[in-house]
Every structure is written in structure tokens, then in C-alpha cells.
Design a protein around this motif. Structure first.
Motif, PDB file in Angstrom:
ATOM      1  N   ALA A  92     -44.743  18.519 -39.346  1.00  0.00           N
ATOM      2  CA  ALA A  92     -45.288  19.012 -40.624  1.00  0.00           C
ATOM      3  C   ALA A  92     -45.159  20.505 -40.638  1.00  0.00           C
ATOM      4  O   ALA A  92     -44.714  21.098 -39.724  1.00  0.00           O
ATOM      5  CB  ALA A  92     -46.874  18.762 -40.633  1.00  0.00           C
ATOM      6  N   GLY A  93     -44.879  21.042 -42.095  1.00  0.00           N
ATOM      7  CA  GLY A  93     -44.679  22.470 -42.194  1.00  0.00           C
ATOM      8  C   GLY A  93     -46.015  23.380 -41.669  1.00  0.00           C
ATOM      9  O   GLY A  93     -46.706  22.937 -40.901  1.00  0.00           O
ATOM     10  N   GLN A  94     -46.000  24.377 -42.522  1.00  0.00           N
ATOM     11  CA  GLN A  94     -47.219  25.271 -42.223  1.00  0.00           C
ATOM     12  C   GLN A  94     -48.504  24.972 -42.986  1.00  0.00           C
ATOM     13  O   GLN A  94     -48.579  24.140 -43.970  1.00  0.00           O
ATOM     14  CB  GLN A  94     -46.834  26.948 -42.804  1.00  0.00           C
ATOM     15  N   ARG A  95     -49.612  25.548 -42.383  1.00  0.00           N
ATOM     16  CA  ARG A  95     -50.862  25.439 -42.746  1.00  0.00           C
ATOM     17  C   ARG A  95     -51.211  23.792 -43.021  1.00  0.00           C
ATOM     18  O   ARG A  95     -51.880  23.233 -43.861  1.00  0.00           O
ATOM     19  CB  ARG A  95     -51.108  26.033 -44.469  1.00  0.00           C
ATOM     20  N   PHE A  96     -51.063  23.200 -41.965  1.00  0.00           N
ATOM     21  CA  PHE A  96     -51.337  21.542 -41.834  1.00  0.00           C
ATOM     22  C   PHE A  96     -52.674  21.476 -41.543  1.00  0.00           C
ATOM     23  O   PHE A  96     -53.393  22.094 -40.632  1.00  0.00           O
ATOM     24  CB  PHE A  96     -50.350  21.047 -40.581  1.00  0.00           C
ATOM     25  N   CYS A  98     -46.398  21.138 -35.897  1.00  0.00           N
ATOM     26  CA  CYS A  98     -46.181  21.688 -37.168  1.00  0.00           C
ATOM     27  C   CYS A  98     -46.205  23.294 -37.028  1.00  0.00           C
ATOM     28  O   CYS A  98     -46.034  23.770 -35.905  1.00  0.00           O
ATOM     29  CB  CYS A  98     -47.850  21.506 -37.640  1.00  0.00           C
ATOM     30  N   GLY A  99     -46.277  23.924 -38.148  1.00  0.00           N
ATOM     31  CA  GLY A  99     -45.781  25.317 -38.300  1.00  0.00           C
ATOM     32  C   GLY A  99     -47.104  25.961 -38.115  1.00  0.00           C
ATOM     33  O   GLY A  99     -48.159  25.572 -37.672  1.00  0.00           O
ATOM     34  N   THR A 100     -46.781  27.278 -38.685  1.00  0.00           N
ATOM     35  CA  THR A 100     -47.978  28.466 -38.496  1.00  0.00           C
ATOM     36  C   THR A 100     -49.233  27.979 -39.157  1.00  0.00           C
ATOM     37  O   THR A 100     -49.328  27.132 -40.083  1.00  0.00           O
ATOM     38  CB  THR A 100     -47.414  29.708 -38.877  1.00  0.00           C
ATOM     39  N   LEU A 133     -44.276   5.353 -46.830  1.00  0.00           N
ATOM     40  CA  LEU A 133     -43.057   5.911 -47.254  1.00  0.00           C
ATOM     41  C   LEU A 133     -42.139   6.043 -46.095  1.00  0.00           C
ATOM     42  O   LEU A 133     -42.418   6.524 -45.038  1.00  0.00           O
ATOM     43  CB  LEU A 133     -43.485   7.377 -47.526  1.00  0.00           C
ATOM     44  N   ASP A 134     -40.780   5.306 -46.255  1.00  0.00           N
ATOM     45  CA  ASP A 134     -39.530   5.445 -45.402  1.00  0.00           C
ATOM     46  C   ASP A 134     -38.815   6.516 -46.082  1.00  0.00           C
ATOM     47  O   ASP A 134     -38.148   6.324 -47.105  1.00  0.00           O
ATOM     48  CB  ASP A 134     -38.799   4.125 -45.319  1.00  0.00           C
ATOM     49  N   GLY A 135     -38.932   7.682 -45.271  1.00  0.00           N
ATOM     50  CA  GLY A 135     -38.003   8.840 -45.858  1.00  0.00           C
ATOM     51  C   GLY A 135     -38.640  10.048 -45.650  1.00  0.00           C
ATOM     52  O   GLY A 135     -38.958  10.256 -44.523  1.00  0.00           O
ATOM     53  N   ASP A 136     -38.955  11.033 -46.642  1.00  0.00           N
ATOM     54  CA  ASP A 136     -39.752  12.146 -46.248  1.00  0.00           C
ATOM     55  C   ASP A 136     -40.309  12.664 -47.492  1.00  0.00           C
ATOM     56  O   ASP A 136     -40.315  12.020 -48.532  1.00  0.00           O
ATOM     57  CB  ASP A 136     -38.737  13.299 -45.780  1.00  0.00           C
ATOM     58  N   ALA A 137     -41.291  13.671 -47.403  1.00  0.00           N
ATOM     59  CA  ALA A 137     -42.038  13.836 -48.547  1.00  0.00           C
ATOM     60  C   ALA A 137     -42.068  15.729 -48.541  1.00  0.00           C
ATOM     61  O   ALA A 137     -42.078  16.277 -47.634  1.00  0.00           O
ATOM     62  CB  ALA A 137     -43.565  13.332 -48.450  1.00  0.00           C
ATOM     63  N   ASN A 138     -42.373  16.005 -49.817  1.00  0.00           N
ATOM     64  CA  ASN A 138     -42.605  17.527 -50.013  1.00  0.00           C
ATOM     65  C   ASN A 138     -43.908  18.033 -49.572  1.00  0.00           C
ATOM     66  O   ASN A 138     -44.714  17.422 -48.693  1.00  0.00           O
ATOM     67  CB  ASN A 138     -42.301  17.807 -51.471  1.00  0.00           C
ATOM     68  N   ASP A 139     -44.411  18.952 -50.202  1.00  0.00           N
ATOM     69  CA  ASP A 139     -45.625  19.961 -49.822  1.00  0.00           C
ATOM     70  C   ASP A 139     -46.822  18.847 -50.153  1.00  0.00           C
ATOM     71  O   ASP A 139     -46.753  18.170 -51.208  1.00  0.00           O
ATOM     72  CB  ASP A 139     -45.688  21.154 -50.237  1.00  0.00           C
ATOM     73  N   HIS A 164     -37.576  17.252 -36.245  1.00  0.00           N
ATOM     74  CA  HIS A 164     -37.500  17.842 -37.758  1.00  0.00           C
ATOM     75  C   HIS A 164     -38.553  17.602 -38.515  1.00  0.00           C
ATOM     76  O   HIS A 164     -39.281  16.698 -38.239  1.00  0.00           O
ATOM     77  CB  HIS A 164     -36.097  17.058 -38.207  1.00  0.00           C
ATOM     78  N   ALA A 165     -38.867  18.458 -39.405  1.00  0.00           N
ATOM     79  CA  ALA A 165     -39.902  18.063 -40.351  1.00  0.00           C
ATOM     80  C   ALA A 165     -39.946  16.796 -41.292  1.00  0.00           C
ATOM     81  O   ALA A 165     -38.872  16.813 -41.747  1.00  0.00           O
ATOM     82  CB  ALA A 165     -40.071  19.431 -41.319  1.00  0.00           C
ATOM     83  N   ILE A 166     -40.698  16.144 -41.457  1.00  0.00           N
ATOM     84  CA  ILE A 166     -40.829  15.072 -42.412  1.00  0.00           C
ATOM     85  C   ILE A 166     -41.617  15.135 -43.569  1.00  0.00           C
ATOM     86  O   ILE A 166     -41.402  14.360 -44.404  1.00  0.00           O
ATOM     87  CB  ILE A 166     -41.086  13.631 -41.462  1.00  0.00           C
ATOM     88  N   ILE A 167     -42.567  16.098 -43.442  1.00  0.00           N
ATOM     89  CA  ILE A 167     -43.600  16.255 -44.548  1.00  0.00           C
ATOM     90  C   ILE A 167     -43.495  18.119 -44.656  1.00  0.00           C
ATOM     91  O   ILE A 167     -43.248  18.704 -43.624  1.00  0.00           O
ATOM     92  CB  ILE A 167     -44.924  15.602 -44.441  1.00  0.00           C
ATOM     93  N   GLY A 168     -43.952  18.311 -45.913  1.00  0.00           N
ATOM     94  CA  GLY A 168     -43.782  19.793 -46.077  1.00  0.00           C
ATOM     95  C   GLY A 168     -44.933  20.621 -45.829  1.00  0.00           C
ATOM     96  O   GLY A 168     -45.808  20.317 -44.809  1.00  0.00           O
ATOM     97  N   ASN A 169     -45.363  21.816 -46.275  1.00  0.00           N
ATOM     98  CA  ASN A 169     -46.348  22.465 -45.971  1.00  0.00           C
ATOM     99  C   ASN A 169     -47.568  22.047 -46.594  1.00  0.00           C
ATOM    100  O   ASN A 169     -47.665  21.495 -47.743  1.00  0.00           O
ATOM    101  CB  ASN A 169     -45.921  24.139 -46.682  1.00  0.00           C
ATOM    102  N   THR A 170     -48.864  22.717 -46.128  1.00  0.00           N
ATOM    103  CA  THR A 170     -50.152  22.588 -46.758  1.00  0.00           C
ATOM    104  C   THR A 170     -50.478  20.915 -47.045  1.00  0.00           C
ATOM    105  O   THR A 170     -51.230  20.678 -47.830  1.00  0.00           O
ATOM    106  CB  THR A 170     -50.302  23.483 -48.158  1.00  0.00           C
TER     107      THR A 170
END
Length: 399
Positions: A263-267, A281-283, A209-215, A241-247
Motif C-alpha cells: 500500500a502507499g502512504q498513510r495506510f 506500506c509507505g510513511t 479486484l484482479d488488477g490494481d487500484a488507485n488511492d 510493488h504497490a497494488i493500492i495507492g495512498n490513504t
């Protein structure tokens, strides 16, 4: 039956099924230490599991028999006949004024059956909406029918959810879980992917994927390779910056995920076998991890590695902030050396090649200097079991 009389149309009996199989409700499923082997990946503990399908069959059989007997006593032919029949219920006295102060009359009153039927008349199933995977499966017919190796290109938007999941189902259905060679079918995507990109993606599938993704990127990843990189290429401007979301990578069992960003939280929560490289990554990163390898090339959030009992985590920590973020109850920290260093280095090299990451390139260019800033984390129980003799990084770092 009482629940049905109060209006229930569905009944949750999953916990009862677990108990029939031997679950003791110890409530430590997250720790990989289930004493009866129901919820663990520890082979010694799994050997203790004594459940059989017949146990669940007997539970359901006796449950159905009990319900039929109760319904028969009420003169009802089926459970459907008593749904919403709260008029068949009466509050029973507990025998003491101090115990009879709860008035249940309101929940036992019935609405007008003409205006509001007791049984729901709504359709209980929504048809699955058309998805990008339908087009992918059609376009990938040569790969499915003749085993050809293919690459397909698509644009994606955030309403395109679970891209690759139904395609993976098709792969497993036709070839089995290990019947298709690695990276046999490649999907090249551009844009912002919706939730669950590559969820349960199977071996043989490669998604770039060239771009970003959600959770939920790579949730339940099952052998596929997922690559996420900024559109236009990695640069110092986007590395923070985040490129992928949470979990993301939740419950992954195998495969690889490379993301040129944070990455976001709970990676990688409950990761049990996948390999991954992200740039922060986040928390609650790597929480309850039982296997696999995670390389984090940037800062991590609080409660990192909480309940981590297996696998390896390599964290780049030049500012020595990990000690304050780490949950040390189940993990031990070591310096990066030997075979562990080679595995970490190989994954960073693969990450650089797959994503063009400027972070990875910078670290590789000065590896001899940067390697000392990595911390190797392992589950304490795994270290004890393998009797690995490594120099704890806690001592050298504090010194």
C-alpha cells in the motif's frame, strides 16, 4: 455580513457549531483523548459529552437574528442584497499612526457591475456523472428485490471511481446497515480501478479486484470485504510493488481488506475497527489508529503508528528495521504470542486464501521460524487500561 460585502457567497460556521456543542478547542482530536467527549471513541470520555441538538439550533437562530438586524440597519432585505457591496464598507482608524499603515482600499474597490456582476451567475451544482454503480444496481435487482445471493463481473478502468459506494447506499437503504448477510453480493472486477474503490462499502458487499487500484481504497469501510490481487495471480515478481495507492482504509470502522501487494502512504489512518492484511506500506502507516487489526507482511515507512491509541498492528520485520521507523510515543511493542498470535495467523491464512499471495504462503509454510520476526504493536493507553501482562519485545529485540 462584512464577508458578504467583500464578495463571499458561502460561509463556514462548522467550528462555531462544535463550540456550541461543548468543544474546547484543545486540538488533540487525533489522540482519542478529547476531554469533553466530542471527538473520541473512548467510552469513558464519550460519557462526558453534554451537547444537545438544541444548542446548535439556538446558535443558528441567534446567528440569523443578528444578520437580519444588521441588514435591517443597512436597509437591505436579504443577505443577497449586500453580496459584493464593498462600497458600504469604510476603513476605521485604529487611533494611532503606527496602527494605520494598512491600506484596505484595494479590497474595498468595486468592479464595474455591468461587466462583472457582484453575485456569481454560475450554476452551483454539477450533476453526478453516470458511474459503474448505476449498472451494478440495475444488474443486482434480484439481490435487492428478492434477496438473492449474486455474483457480478465487470471490467474497470481508472476513471471508474467509488465503485461500490452507491451500491452500498442502496444496500443500507433497503436492508439497513446489518440487514444483508456477509458477502451476499459479490463484484468481480478486472483492471485498474479509479480512486475510492469500495469507499464506505457496507456489510453484505464483497469486491474482488484482479488488477490494481488507485488511492482511497476502502475509505470509511463499513463492513464490506475488499480483495485486491495482481492480475494473473501473485508472484515473486510483483510482491515488492504497490497494488493500492495512498490513504487506503482511512477512517474505516469495520470490514476487511486483503491486498496482495504493498500500500502507499498513510495506510489505515484513523482505522477504528477494520481488519486488513497488506504486504508493506509507505510513511505514516496506522497513524492515529484507534481500533481494528492491521497485519503488515513487508517493510513500513517512517513514522509508523504515530498517534496510534488503540487496535493491534502486527509487522513482519525480519531485518529489524521497525525500530527506526516506529513512532514510539503512544505504542508499545511486544513479541508475538498467545491469543494475539492466533489472530495474526488467522488473518494471514485468510489473506492467502483470498488473494493467493506468495508472501503469505511462504510465511505459513515456515511459521514456526517466521513467527519470531513479527512485532505486535498496541496503543499504550489500551495496554494500561486492560492491564495486559506481555513481555515487551523492545527488551528481547535490543538484547
Amino acid at each position: 455580513v462584512i464577508a458578504a460585502m467583500l464578495g463571499a457567497e458561502e460561509f463556514g460556521i462548522g467550528t462555531a457549531s462544535l463550540l456550541a456543542l461543548g468543544c474546547l478547542m484543545v486540538r488533540q482530536c487525533h489522540s482519542n483523548t478529547c476531554p469533553v467527549g466530542v471527538c473520541t471513541q473512548d467510552e469513558d470520555l464519550r460519557a462526558r459529552f453534554g451537547g444537545f441538538p438544541d444548542h446548535v439550533v439556538n446558535l443558528m437562530t441567534f446567528l440569523a437574528q443578528d444578520v437580519r438586524e444588521i441588514l435591517s440597519g443597512l436597509g437591505a432585505a436579504s443577505l443577497e442584497d449586500v453580496i459584493g457591496r464593498s462600497d458600504l464598507l469604510a476603513q476605521v482608524s485604529r487611533g494611532s499612526e503606527s496602527l494605520d499603515d494598512l491600506d484596505l482600499s484595494l479590497i474595498m474597490s468595486r468592479a464595474d457591475a455591468v461587466e462583472r456582476p457582484a453575485r456569481s451567475t454560475r450554476s452551483q451544482r454539477n450533476e453526478v456523472t453516470p458511474s459503474l454503480d448505476e449498472q451494478i444496481i440495475t444488474d443486482a435487482a434480484p439481490a435487492f428485490d428478492r434477496g438473492e445471493k449474486m455474483q457480478l463481473d465487470y471490467g474497470v478502468k481508472n476513471t471508474d471511481r467509488t465503485v461500490g459506494t452507491r451500491t452500498s447506499s442502496e444496500i443500507v437503504t433497503r436492508f439497513g446497515p446489518d440487514g444483508l448477510g456477509e458477502d451476499h453480493l459479490t463484484l468481480r472486477l478486472r483492471g485498474s480501478a479509479g480512486q475510492s474503490l469500495g469507499a464506505f462499502a457496507a456489510r453484505g458487499l464483497r469486491i474482488e479486484l484482479d488488477g490494481d487500484a488507485n488511492d482511497y481504497v476502502g475509505k470509511g469501510l463499513s463492513g464490506a470485504t475488499l480483495i485486491v490481487r495482481p492480475y494473473g495471480g501473485s508472484s515473486p515478481a510483483n510482491e515488492a510493488h504497490a497494488i493500492i495507492g495512498n490513504t487506503c482504509l482511512y477512517g474505516a470502522t469495520s470490514g476487511r481488506l486483503f491486498a496482495a501487494g504493498r500500500a502507499g502512504q498513510r495506510f489505515a489512518v484513523r482505522n477504528s475497527g477494520a481488519e486488513t492484511v497488506v504486504e508493506g506500506c509507505g510513511t505514516n502507516g496506522c497513524e492515529y489508529m484507534t481500533g481494528g487489526t492491521a497485519v503488515i507482511l513487508g517493510p513500513v515507512g517512517d513514522n509508523f503508528a504515530a498517534g496510534m491509541t488503540g487496535g493491534d498492528a502486527f509487522v513482519y520485520d525480519p531485518d529489524r528495521r521497525l525500530d527506526a521507523r516506529l513512532n514510539p510515543e503512544t505504542v508499545l511493542a511486544f513479541d508475538l504470542e498467545g491469543e494475539a498470535e492466533q489472530r495474526c495467523l488467522a488473518l494471514i491464512e485468510a489473506h492467502a486464501k483470498a488473494t493467493g499471495s506468495v508472501v503469505a504462503a511462504r510465511l505459513l509454510a515456515a511459521w514456526e521460524a517466521e513467527r519470531g520476526y513479527f512485532v505486535h504493536l498496541r496503543g499504550e493507553e489500551v495496554v494500561k487500561r486492560e492491564r495486559v501482562r506481555l513481555t515487551p519485545a523492545n527488551e528481547s529485540r535490543s538484547a
